[in-house]
Design an enzyme around this catalytic site. Structure first.
Site, PDB file in Angstrom:
ATOM      1  N   SER A 144     -33.933 128.249 -68.478  1.00 35.13           N
ATOM      2  CA  SER A 144     -35.263 128.052 -67.892  1.00 35.13           C
ATOM      3  C   SER A 144     -35.548 126.568 -67.935  1.00 35.13           C
ATOM      4  O   SER A 144     -35.318 125.909 -68.963  1.00 35.13           O
ATOM      5  CB  SER A 144     -36.337 128.783 -68.695  1.00 35.13           C
ATOM      6  OG  SER A 144     -36.342 130.148 -68.388  1.00 35.13           O
TER       7      SER A 144
ATOM      8  N   GLU B  18     -47.037 115.764 -58.358  1.00 34.55           N
ATOM      9  CA  GLU B  18     -47.436 116.619 -57.232  1.00 34.55           C
ATOM     10  C   GLU B  18     -47.571 118.087 -57.632  1.00 34.55           C
ATOM     11  O   GLU B  18     -47.976 118.898 -56.826  1.00 34.55           O
ATOM     12  CB  GLU B  18     -46.405 116.485 -56.107  1.00 34.55           C
ATOM     13  CG  GLU B  18     -46.263 115.080 -55.540  1.00 34.55           C
ATOM     14  CD  GLU B  18     -45.365 114.153 -56.389  1.00 34.55           C
ATOM     15  OE1 GLU B  18     -44.761 114.640 -57.368  1.00 34.55           O
ATOM     16  OE2 GLU B  18     -45.281 112.961 -56.062  1.00 34.55           O
ATOM     17  N   SER B  19     -47.196 118.496 -58.804  1.00 35.96           N
ATOM     18  CA  SER B  19     -47.369 119.824 -59.424  1.00 35.96           C
ATOM     19  C   SER B  19     -46.149 120.250 -60.243  1.00 35.96           C
ATOM     20  O   SER B  19     -46.020 119.804 -61.371  1.00 35.96           O
ATOM     21  CB  SER B  19     -47.847 120.907 -58.457  1.00 35.96           C
ATOM     22  OG  SER B  19     -49.203 120.671 -58.075  1.00 35.96           O
TER      23      SER B  19
ATOM     24  N   HIS C 188     -35.231 129.351 -63.110  1.00 33.18           N
ATOM     25  CA  HIS C 188     -34.797 130.346 -64.086  1.00 33.18           C
ATOM     26  C   HIS C 188     -33.492 130.903 -63.562  1.00 33.18           C
ATOM     27  O   HIS C 188     -33.417 131.295 -62.386  1.00 33.18           O
ATOM     28  CB  HIS C 188     -35.820 131.474 -64.243  1.00 33.18           C
ATOM     29  CG  HIS C 188     -37.167 130.972 -64.671  1.00 33.18           C
ATOM     30  ND1 HIS C 188     -37.427 130.545 -65.956  1.00 33.18           N
ATOM     31  CD2 HIS C 188     -38.308 130.772 -63.988  1.00 33.18           C
ATOM     32  CE1 HIS C 188     -38.684 130.129 -66.026  1.00 33.18           C
ATOM     33  NE2 HIS C 188     -39.240 130.246 -64.843  1.00 33.18           N
TER      34      HIS C 188
ATOM     35  N   CYS D  20     -48.812 119.321 -54.185  1.00 38.93           N
ATOM     36  CA  CYS D  20     -50.114 119.070 -53.547  1.00 38.93           C
ATOM     37  C   CYS D  20     -50.014 117.841 -52.650  1.00 38.93           C
ATOM     38  O   CYS D  20     -51.018 117.281 -52.239  1.00 38.93           O
ATOM     39  CB  CYS D  20     -51.186 118.856 -54.614  1.00 38.93           C
ATOM     40  SG  CYS D  20     -50.804 117.530 -55.741  1.00 38.93           S
TER      41      CYS D  20
END
Lengths: 123, 123
Positions: A57, A64-65, A70, A85
């Site tokens: 993971s 930007e986020s 995974h 974003c």
């Protein structure tokens, strides 16, 4: 996606990847960081974790986020999410780089709008 | 969702949240960690970041996959994602706790299957 929205979210499903491509912490980490840079995103922080007996993971928080992965090496499958974003990030490029990096034999992509704002027209 | 899948992914859109609920790094962090525990997920690692002038990005890597948040306090909006590979995690409970914790006036939820495996029947 015609109404205003704050973010975009690409959900990428990679199938038929070689086991080794999905189970090396260092390889998965370095690929994701490289691709983060190649798509012009700005890294803020990152965490990668190798599970026992297999699977990784990983999260890259970007300005930007986020970009997450995974992996299920035993199924040749990886789930990758890219949430941004910033409208200038090229999702087609991200898709191409990610599919290539993990040698996916087959993949599926969905792109969703996040934070769809309701435009209210006063009477 | 009748065919076999490896994970589930809840995308939660919280609207009409009070500004203050979305802009305190410590509050956002402590709520997400508390809710991670309350839904019975196992924390592996976490990262939270406060952006200037406003907004928070946070990620909790859990043994079951991840819980992320991105907030736009100026729009009263938060995007939350819960991705799990453990069928026992209660998404209805997670939704209720998250909506309540951030005092959302309105919310939307989507739940997607991730890693949908094709069942091949040999001839």
């Amino acid at each position: 996606m015609s109404s205003p929205h704050l973010g975009r979210h690409m959900l990428l499903e990679l199938f038929d990847c070689p086991y080794a491509e999905l189970n090396s912490l260092e390889d998965v980490r370095s690929r994701l960081l490289r691709i983060t840079d190649e798509i012009g995103a700005t890294r803020v922080n990152e965490n990668f974790h190798h599970f026992s007996p297999q699977g990784i993971s990983g999260v890259v928080i970007i300005a930007e986020s986020h970009l997450t992965i995974h992996t299920w090496p035993e199924h040749g499958y990886a789930a990758i999410d890219l949430f941004t974003c910033d409208a200038s990030i090229d999702y087609d490029l991200a898709e191409r780089l990610l599919v290539g990096a993990f040698k996916a034999g087959r993949h599926e992509r969905q792109t969703l709008a996040r934070g769809q704002m309701t435009v209210v027209h006063p009477a």
